[in-house]
Design an enzyme around this catalytic site. Structure first.
Site, PDB file in Angstrom:
ATOM      1  N   ASP A 119       8.406 -21.671 -33.921  1.00  0.00           N
ATOM      2  CA  ASP A 119       8.964 -21.460 -32.580  1.00  0.00           C
ATOM      3  C   ASP A 119       9.370 -19.994 -32.424  1.00  0.00           C
ATOM      4  O   ASP A 119      10.299 -19.514 -33.064  1.00  0.00           O
ATOM      5  CB  ASP A 119      10.175 -22.380 -32.391  1.00  0.00           C
ATOM      6  N   HIS A 130      -5.675 -16.503 -49.150  1.00  0.00           N
ATOM      7  CA  HIS A 130      -5.098 -17.723 -49.730  1.00  0.00           C
ATOM      8  C   HIS A 130      -4.413 -17.494 -51.074  1.00  0.00           C
ATOM      9  O   HIS A 130      -3.532 -18.268 -51.468  1.00  0.00           O
ATOM     10  CB  HIS A 130      -6.189 -18.793 -49.867  1.00  0.00           C
TER      11      HIS A 130
END
Length: 450
Positions: free
Chosen positions: A387, A167
Site C-alpha cells: 500500500d 532472484h
C-alpha cells in the site's frame, strides 16, 4: 461476468528516461556474501512482478510515481544492498558490492484505464513489455542494477507498479517485506515496522559440508534407451492463466478419498495442474516426471528464523513418478506424492541442500526437461498487500509464468470473492490439450464418501 472481448487490448505507453534512484542518505560501502541457498544456478534469473492500483479520491493531486520514487530512495537507506551490484568472487561465489549506485526507476503514462484490463485481473497482461521496459544492458546477473521498477499512471487515476527482481537477492516473502517497507515510507511512516536482517551466513553449508539427504530434485535425468528424454524446447510458447474459485476447488476436493480431503488447497490445485500438464505434453508413458514444489522453510528452524530476513529461504523437494502412473491413478495419488515431498523439508534438509551447492560448485540446477514442472505458491506472500497510500493492489504477483515455473496467486473479483489463479506457459497445441484436460477433470464424478 461478460465474455472477454476477442480483440486484444492495445494502448500506448509514454516513458520518461530511465534513471538511477540511490539511497536518500549515505550508506555503508562494503561487500556482502550471499548464502549458499541464494548462490545457486537455479536462482540466477529475473522475476517480473506487477501490481495494479485503483484511483483513490483521498490521494487526488498526488503523483504516485513521485511518491513511490521518493519512498524507494528512503527505503534503500536500510535495504542498501539492493542499491549495489553483484560481483563474482575468486571462488565463484556471488558477492553484493554495496556501492550505493541505486536501482533503475522509470516513470510512464498509458492511455488506458484499469477497467479496460478486464475483471478479474489475471496474467498474461497486454503490452507487458511496455509496462515493464527492459532497459538495454540492465538484465545481466553481474555488474547490473538488482531491481528495475516502473510506475505507469493510467487515464482513470489508477496506476501500475511493475518490478523486475534478481532472484538471488530475495524470495517472494523477502520481496514482499521490501515492498511493504516502501509502502510505509510512501505513507509517511517514520520507522520501518520490520527491520531488515541480512545474516546470509545462516543458510551457509556447515564445515565440513555434509549432504545428508538424497536430493532428487537436482538429479541428472536419464531415461531408458528406448525412451529418449524430452529436453525442454518450447516452440512458440504462449501464456495463459486458469482460475480456481470456490466451485472449482470444491469439485476437485470431491474427487479425493475421504482421508485426503483435508489436504491444503495448494496441494490439491498443484496435483490437478501436474496431472493436466503431464497429459498435455504427450510424453512416453514410461518417462519419469517430477513435480517440484517451492517450500518456504522459515518455520522449520529451531531456534526460529529471524524476522526481517529477506534472502531466499525456500527449497524445492520433488514428487516423482511416471507418466503412466499419473495418468492411470486417481487424483489422490498425485496429492499423496506432493504431501510427502513437502513433509520431507526440515532444517537439516535445508542445510543438506546448501552442502550440495557447495559440493557441486553451485553448477547444479534442476533438470532442464519438459517433464519437470515447478509451482511456487504466492497466495500468502502478500505482494498484493503493498500500500503506497492508494490502498492495496487489486492484483499483485508475477507477470508471467517463467518456462517450467508456474505461479499460484491470489485473485479477487468485484463481488469480493477470493480465489486463486495459476499462470501456465506451454506451446499452443499443448495449451489447448491442457485446457481440455482441466475441463474434463472438473466434470468427473465425486469419489465415494462424504
Amino acid at each position: 461476468m461478460a465474455a472477454p472481448s476477442s480483440i486484444p487490448l492495445k494502448f500506448t505507453v509514454r516513458r520518461c528516461e530511465p534513471e538511477l534512484v540511490a539511497p536518500a542518505k549515505p550508506t555503508p560501502y562494503e561487500q556482502k556474501l550471499l548464502s549458499d541457498i541464494d548462490d545457486q544456478a537455479s536462482l540466477q534469473f529475473q522475476v517480473p512482478v506487477i501490481n495494479f492500483y485503483q484511483y483513490e479520491p483521498s490521494m487526488e493531486g498526488k503523483d504516485p510515481a513521485e511518491v513511490i520514487r521518493e519512498a524507494i530512495a528512503q527505503t534503500l537507506v536500510c535495504y542498501y544492498p539492493f542499491a549495489g551490484r553483484l560481483r563474482e568472487g575468486a571462488t565463484g561465489k556471488l558477492i553484493v558490492d554495496c556501492t550505493g549506485e541505486g536501482v533503475i526507476f522509470i516513470k510512464a503514462d498509458a492511455d488506458v484505464t484499469l477497467e479496460q484490463f478486464g475483471e478479474p485481473l489475471r496474467p498474461p497482461f497486454p503490452c507487458s513489455d511496455e509496462l515493464l521496459y527492459n532497459v538495454p544492458g540492465s538484465e545481466g546477473m553481474l555488474n547490473c542494477p538488482l531491481l528495475l521498477i516502473q510506475v505507469t499512471r493510467l487515464k482513470c487515476g489508477g496506476f501500475i507498479f511493475a518490478l523486475r527482481l534478481n532472484h538471488v537477492m530475495s524470495d517472494g516473502i523477502g520481496l514482499a517485506q521490501f515492498l511493504f517497507a516502501i509502502g510505509e515510507k510512501a505513507r509517511g511512516v517514520a520507522t520501518h515496522s520490520i527491520s531488515p536482517v541480512w545474516e546470509r551466513h545462516l543458510l551457509d553449508a556447515r564445515h565440513p559440508a555434509g549432504i545428508t539427504f538424497t536430493h532428487r530434485e537436482y538429479d541428472e535425468v536419464e531415461g531408458p534407451v528406448t525412451t529418449p528424454i524430452t529436453i525442454l524446447s518450447f516452440d512458440n510458447p504462449i501464456q495463459r492463466s486458469f482460475s480456481f474459485g470456490f466451485a472449482e476447488v470444491s469439485i476437485l476436493r470431491s474427487l479425493l478419498p475421504p482421508h485426503l480431503r483435508r489436504c491444503t488447497t495448494f496441494e490439491l490445485i498443484t496435483a490437478c495442474l501436474w496431472r493436466c500438464r503431464t497429459l498435455a505434453i504427450n510424453l512416453d508413458p514410461d518417462e519419469e516426471v517430477r513435480m517440484i514444489c517451492a517450500v518456504n522453510a522459515r518455520s522449520k528452524f529451531n531456534p526460529s528464523f529471524p524476522s526481517g530476513y529477506y534472502g531466499n529461504v525456500f527449497v524445492i523437494p520433488a514428487a516423482i513418478t511416471t507418466v503412466k502412473s499419473l495418468r492411470e491413478k486417481p487424483l489422490g495419488y498425485a496429492v499423496e506424492l506432493i504431501k510427502q515431498a513437502k513433509a520431507s523439508v526440515t532444517e537439516e534438509y535445508v542445510k543438506s541442500v546448501a552442502a550440495l551447492m557447495v559440493a557441486q560448485g553451485k553448477r547444479i540446477h534442476f533438470p532442464n526437461v519438459i517433464g519437470t514442472y515447478i509451482i511456487s505458491d504466492l497466495t500468502r506472500v502478500g505482494i498484493e498487500d503493498t500500500d503506497f497510500g492508494w490502498g492495496k493492489a487489486v492484483f499483485g504477483g508475477p507477470m508471467i509464468a517463467v518456462g517450467v515455473i508456474s505461479f499460484l496467486m491470489p485473485t479477487k473479483n468485484k463481488k469480493g470473492e477470493v480465489g486463486r489463479v495459476a499462470s501456465i506457459c506451454l506451446p499452443a497445441p499443448a495449451m489447448e490439450r491442457f485446457a481440455k484436460e482441466l475441463e474434463n477433470m472438473l466434470k468427473q464424478q465425486p469419489s465415494e464418501g462424504k
